[in-house]
Design a protein around this motif. Structure first.
Motif, PDB file in Angstrom:
ATOM      1  N   UNK A  62     -13.425 -64.425 112.731  1.00 33.32           N
ATOM      2  CA  UNK A  62     -13.877 -64.156 114.096  1.00 33.32           C
ATOM      3  C   UNK A  62     -12.872 -64.718 115.100  1.00 33.32           C
ATOM      4  N   UNK A  63     -12.479 -65.971 114.867  1.00 27.17           N
ATOM      5  CA  UNK A  63     -11.546 -66.588 115.803  1.00 27.17           C
ATOM      6  C   UNK A  63     -10.206 -65.870 115.758  1.00 27.17           C
ATOM      7  N   UNK A 102      -9.159 -77.875 111.144  1.00 26.25           N
ATOM      8  CA  UNK A 102      -9.931 -78.031 109.916  1.00 26.25           C
ATOM      9  C   UNK A 102      -9.944 -76.707 109.150  1.00 26.25           C
ATOM     10  N   UNK A 121     -12.608 -78.500 117.887  1.00 25.32           N
ATOM     11  CA  UNK A 121     -13.848 -78.871 118.556  1.00 25.32           C
ATOM     12  C   UNK A 121     -13.948 -80.384 118.582  1.00 25.32           C
ATOM     13  N   UNK A 162     -12.579 -75.916 121.381  1.00 27.11           N
ATOM     14  CA  UNK A 162     -13.577 -74.872 121.155  1.00 27.11           C
ATOM     15  C   UNK A 162     -14.913 -75.394 121.662  1.00 27.11           C
ATOM     16  N   UNK A 163     -15.824 -74.605 122.137  1.00 25.35           N
ATOM     17  CA  UNK A 163     -15.640 -73.166 122.323  1.00 25.35           C
ATOM     18  C   UNK A 163     -14.834 -72.842 123.582  1.00 25.35           C
ATOM     19  N   UNK A 164     -14.093 -71.764 123.481  1.00 23.14           N
ATOM     20  CA  UNK A 164     -13.344 -71.342 124.654  1.00 23.14           C
ATOM     21  C   UNK A 164     -13.485 -69.839 124.787  1.00 23.14           C
ATOM     22  N   UNK A 209     -18.038 -59.052 113.530  1.00 24.63           N
ATOM     23  CA  UNK A 209     -17.242 -59.919 112.666  1.00 24.63           C
ATOM     24  C   UNK A 209     -17.883 -61.297 112.594  1.00 24.63           C
ATOM     25  N   UNK A 210     -18.304 -61.775 113.740  1.00 19.03           N
ATOM     26  CA  UNK A 210     -18.903 -63.099 113.776  1.00 19.03           C
ATOM     27  C   UNK A 210     -20.135 -63.158 112.880  1.00 19.03           C
ATOM     28  N   UNK A 266     -19.277 -63.025 109.241  1.00 16.42           N
ATOM     29  CA  UNK A 266     -18.672 -64.269 108.816  1.00 16.42           C
ATOM     30  C   UNK A 266     -19.720 -65.379 108.748  1.00 16.42           C
ATOM     31  N   UNK A 305     -16.532 -81.518 103.074  1.00 14.78           N
ATOM     32  CA  UNK A 305     -15.596 -80.850 103.974  1.00 14.78           C
ATOM     33  C   UNK A 305     -15.866 -79.367 104.054  1.00 14.78           C
ATOM     34  N   UNK A 311     -19.025 -78.814 105.967  1.00  9.21           N
ATOM     35  CA  UNK A 311     -18.752 -79.146 107.358  1.00  9.21           C
ATOM     36  C   UNK A 311     -17.979 -78.017 108.040  1.00  9.21           C
ATOM     37  N   UNK A 312     -16.950 -77.548 107.312  1.00 12.28           N
ATOM     38  CA  UNK A 312     -16.079 -76.535 107.884  1.00 12.28           C
ATOM     39  C   UNK A 312     -16.863 -75.263 108.232  1.00 12.28           C
ATOM     40  N   UNK A 341     -18.952 -75.865 111.202  1.00  7.06           N
ATOM     41  CA  UNK A 341     -17.993 -76.012 112.277  1.00  7.06           C
ATOM     42  C   UNK A 341     -17.490 -74.650 112.757  1.00  7.06           C
ATOM     43  N   UNK A 342     -17.196 -73.782 111.815  1.00  8.62           N
ATOM     44  CA  UNK A 342     -16.715 -72.448 112.164  1.00  8.62           C
ATOM     45  C   UNK A 342     -17.770 -71.670 112.935  1.00  8.62           C
ATOM     46  N   UNK A 399     -20.181 -72.888 114.654  1.00  7.14           N
ATOM     47  CA  UNK A 399     -20.347 -73.511 115.964  1.00  7.14           C
ATOM     48  C   UNK A 399     -19.252 -73.066 116.925  1.00  7.14           C
ATOM     49  N   UNK A 400     -18.016 -73.135 116.466  1.00 11.80           N
ATOM     50  CA  UNK A 400     -16.890 -72.819 117.339  1.00 11.80           C
ATOM     51  C   UNK A 400     -17.007 -71.426 117.928  1.00 11.80           C
ATOM     52  N   UNK A 401     -17.247 -70.453 117.055  1.00 12.14           N
ATOM     53  CA  UNK A 401     -17.311 -69.080 117.535  1.00 12.14           C
ATOM     54  C   UNK A 401     -18.583 -68.843 118.344  1.00 12.14           C
ATOM     55  N   UNK A 447     -20.179 -70.827 120.223  1.00  8.19           N
ATOM     56  CA  UNK A 447     -19.994 -71.362 121.566  1.00  8.19           C
ATOM     57  C   UNK A 447     -19.220 -70.391 122.437  1.00  8.19           C
ATOM     58  N   UNK A 448     -18.170 -69.817 121.839  1.00 12.36           N
ATOM     59  CA  UNK A 448     -17.346 -68.897 122.617  1.00 12.36           C
ATOM     60  C   UNK A 448     -18.128 -67.667 123.046  1.00 12.36           C
TER      61      UNK A 448
END
Lengths: 122, 685
Positions: free
Chosen positions: A13-14, A55, A84, A105-107, B11-12, B15, B41, B44-45, B48-49, B51-53, B55-56
């Motif tokens: 996605x990113x 990560x 993040x 992130x998030x951005x 995609x998000x 994923x 890990x 977590x990853x 984390x992934x 969360x990151x997307x 948020x965007x």
């Protein structure tokens, strides 16, 4: 002439979002799914920007940044890390490894382009 | 610039599903492996992934939940907390909620999923130690003064020598600075500059003194230097009297806050390492290649009567080879590793064994085995049922196991591998095995077998697939209700597959599912009936024989016929009578008996002749016309004619039924079938 950027992130996605945004901004995006994959994409070509997640499986972002900086042709390429972990130590470690800047992130695409503007000449 | 983030949503979500699988599998291994750093890990990853997307994209509920999960995982990772059963349960529950939330967000109904409970549970996990950092990415509160008018700042900027090796460009900084305010003076500090001979072009020796006038807050000046603040001497001080804000100490800042940004944008871009393509597009491609294969065969057949120039012959053989390769490559696009189904089972086994008070470990092999997406998806249900069954009925209670001299922990093994053009999937357990006597008793009481008939093991075990058959003495909460093995069998057969079982009392059972790699192509035996051609799936064929007159027996005036295969009595079905084809062989000794096997029962199918073995592209009839009894699809032959593909299992059922009542079978050969196929082709193209 279009600029080339390498995007390294384990999240598809990113990768898609960043690549797309960069393409809109006139970059030719290359992508890698982790540090090792990213390194494999570096074949000595001219590169104007590297954006990497920290990560990641296989090879994390810090090792990737160090490995890139160890190569003569990419010694001065701007490298942005995506994180993040806004903690100071992650940034410090990234900087010590050779990163140019970071983006938390998030951005959104706008923020991404704004930060790119800080490290890549227009 | 106009960028619509919606284009990345699909995609998000895809994923996120994958990450959910990873999180779940990881959490389950956590109980067994303990706080393994690599495992933590990985989990977590994934959180984390997401969360990151999330948020965007402004999926704030998702971001919040993954953020808290991430905090808990981070504490595990850093060793501040060790994973116990309660914590794992909380995390599993959170991952369940996360799954619901992902699904709901996909439908735009994120608000419908309550997250309070899991958030509270996780927060409680966090609360019994030092409070972790939360709310990262939150808007940075503007420190310093507002903008009470213009201020002149004095800036000392002296980079460290290796600044360039971080990819920094000093000119960009100075340019940015000029955008924040008016640069009144720039003076270069050259005191560190060595003699030219000693100078290293890659090192930064200079610094700057600047005076900048701006109405913007001092933070904006710091923002300009944000990426170099750690690697330079930077002093920013206000010269004028207004707003005596502090200067000097490096401040770490972040580039911004979450902002909503949803605007429309044009074309989609392709990822250079992989692309995500809607399944329909791939299906259309596969269909088209199917057409190509057929046309290619037609060309070959059309020219077969002519003598060709060597060039033309060569060209035709190249076309043929390329077509085959193209077909293989295109089919490969739709292949997925079966691991995508296997992933869900660790959780199932974990929950079931906890519920049943058993200790069961799930092992899986060959998760990377690939098969067609259209086959993988419907496999979930039958496999779930088999695993449920193994855990519930196969594996014994811990006491029984110990009593039998087995390890307390039972093992259910999931295994996938290729064999020929098929994929085999096995679910085996080291439990008590099938109870022959009980199966027999049950079968007799249900009237499935007569009590004076001796059955082989295979025949006996095949009985468990009979409709309504269940030997569970107590209907447990887990299995033994709703679907039975007959449904599993039907599901597998709907995929052109077969299922069999082996079992050894006291040692365990093994269910084996044999599936074709794809549903789009089938290995078939083409047979002739009058002027029509039919295809029998190769998977169900055992052999073909030209019968002797003495091999055929008629049973008591009915239309029932028996074919004697080396003494074994098999029911004989005349395909021509079932399909009402004209001009077919009446005398069995002038035709061929194809011996087929389904449900562990064998029977002979009488056809005029066997043409040969060939791969055929399966066309759906049902979707375009309607269901025809005992026909699973159709294909187009090299000469352009349509041939039905016979559903052997159904053929057997239909024939049996037909013998009892005198219902006419559906007869749709000729015009209407061709119309149906034409419709199918149009629809698929």
């Amino acid at each position: 002439m279009s600029k080339t950027a390498l995007i390294v992130d384990d999240s598809a996605t990113m990768r898609e979002m960043v690549s797309y945004t960069l393409k809109q901004a006139g970059f030719e995006p290359l992508t890698g799914a982790n540090g090792q994959d990213g390194l494999d994409k570096l074949t000595g070509q001219q590169l104007d920007l590297i954006i990497t997640d920290l990560n990641m499986p296989v090879m994390d972002g810090l090792s990737f940044i160090k490995a890139v900086r160890a190569r003569d042709e990419y010694k001065f390429v701007p490298i942005l890390m995506l994180t993040t972990e806004s903690q100071v130590e992650m940034k410090a470690q990234g900087k010590a490894a050779g990163a140019t800047g970071w983006l938390v992130k998030p951005f959104n695409p706008e923020m991404l382009l704004q930060v790119i503007g800080k490290v890549v000449p227009k | 610039m106009q960028i619509d983030l919606k284009r990345f949503h699909e995609t998000f979500f895809e994923e996120a599903e994958e990450h959910l699988g990873t999180i779940e599998a990881g959490l389950l291994s956590l109980t067994e492996q303990g706080a393994d750093p690599e495992l933590l890990n990985t989990i977590f990853r994934s959180a984390h992934s997401i969360k990151g997307a999330a948020g965007s994209f402004g999926f704030n509920e998702l971001a919040r939940l993954t953020h808290v999960m991430e905090n808990v995982l981070d504490r595990l990772r850093s060793g501040k907390r060790s994973p116990d059963e309660a914590l794992t349960q909380h995390l599993l529950r959170a991952s369940d909620t996360l799954r619901e939330l992902v699904a709901a967000t996909r439908k735009g109904e994120a608000a419908s999923v309550p997250t309070d409970v899991v958030l509270a549970e996780l927060s409680a996990e966090l609360a019994d130690g030092a409070a972790p950092a939360t709310g990262e990415g939150a808007p940075r509160s503007a420190a310093g003064a507002g903008s009470p008018g213009e201020v002149v700042y004095h800036i000392v900027f002296e980079p460290e020598p290796d600044l360039f090796r971080q990819g920094q460009d000093v000119f960009l900084l100075l340019r940015d600075l000029a955008e924040v305010g008016t640069v009144l003076a720039v003076e270069c500090r050259r005191d560190r500059l060595p003699p030219l001979a000693e100078m290293d072009a890659e090192t930064c020796y200079v610094g700057w003194d600047l005076r900048v006038r701006t109405a913007r807050p001092e933070d904006d000046l710091h923002d300009v230097f944000m990426f170099v603040e750690g690697s330079c001497k930077l002093e920013i001080s206000a010269e004028a009297a207004t707003g005596a804000t502090s200067a000097g100490a490096p401040v770490t800042t972040e580039p911004g806050a979450i902002r909503e940004d949803r605007r429309a944008g044009p074309q989609r871009r392709a990822d250079s390492t992989s692309i995500r393509v809607p399944t329909e597009k791939v299906d259309a491609l596969i269909n088209l290649v199917g057409e190509l294969v057929i046309s290619q065969a037609m060309v070959n057949q059309a020219v077969s009567g002519y003598s060709l120039t060597p060039e033309l012959e060569e060209a035709l053989s190249v076309v043929q080879r390329s077509t085959r390769e193209l077909q293989e490559q295109v089919m490969a696009i739709r292949m997925l590793p079966i691991g995508t189904v296997f992933n869900r089972f660790p959780r199932l086994v974990h929950d079931l064994s906890a519920q049943l008070g058993k200790r069961v470990r799930l092992e899986s092999e060959g998760a990377e085995t690939e098969l067609d997406k259209s086959v993988i998806e419907p496999l979930g249900d039958p496999l779930t049922h088999l695993i449920r069954n193994s855990v519930d009925h196969g594996i014994e209670d811990p006491e029984q196991r110990i009593g039998a001299g087995k390890p307390e922990e039972g093992v259910v093994t999931l295994r996938a591998y290729h064999e020929g053009g098929n994929v085999l999937i096995e679910v085996s357990d080291d439990g008590k095995g099938l109870d022959r006597d009980r199966i027999r008793a049950k079968a007799i009481s249900q009237g499935l077998v007569r009590d004076d008939v001796a059955l082989t093991d295979d025949e006996m075990y095949a009985l468990i697939f009979a409709p309504g058959f269940s030997t569970a003495t107590v209907v447990s909460d887990v299995s033994g209700r709703g679907v039975g093995m007959d449904v599993v069998k039907r599901n597998v057969e709907a995929l052109n597959g077969e299922i069999s079982v082996r079992s050894v009392v006291g040692r365990g059972s093994r269910f084996r599912i044999r599936l074709p790699l794809t549903l789009a192509i089938l290995d078939g035996l083409s047979v002739r009936l009058g002027r029509d051609t039919f295809i029998l799936p190769l998977l169900s064929i055992r052999q073909s024989v030209r019968p002797e007159p003495s091999d055929i027996k008629t049973v008591l005036g009915s239309r029932g016929e028996i074919f004697l295969l080396r003494g074994e009595q098999l029911p004989l079905l005349r395909l021509s009578r079932l399909f009402h084809t004209a001009g077919t062989v009446e005398d069995p000794t002038r035709g061929i008996v194809v011996v087929t096997e389904t449900d562990g029962r064998r029977f002979g199918v009488l056809v005029d002749d066997v043409i040969g073995q060939q791969q055929v592209v399966v066309k759906n009839i049902e979707r375009n016309y309607r269901k025809i009894d005992a026909v699973m699809g159709a294909t187009i032959l090299g000469d352009g004619r349509v041939a039905f593909i016979v559903d052997v299992a159904e053929l057997h059922r239909v024939a049996t039924r037909r013998r009892q009542s005198d219902d006419e079978m559906e007869h749709v050969v000729g015009e209407s079938a061709v119309a149906a196929i034409a419709a199918a082709q149009e629809d698929g193209a």
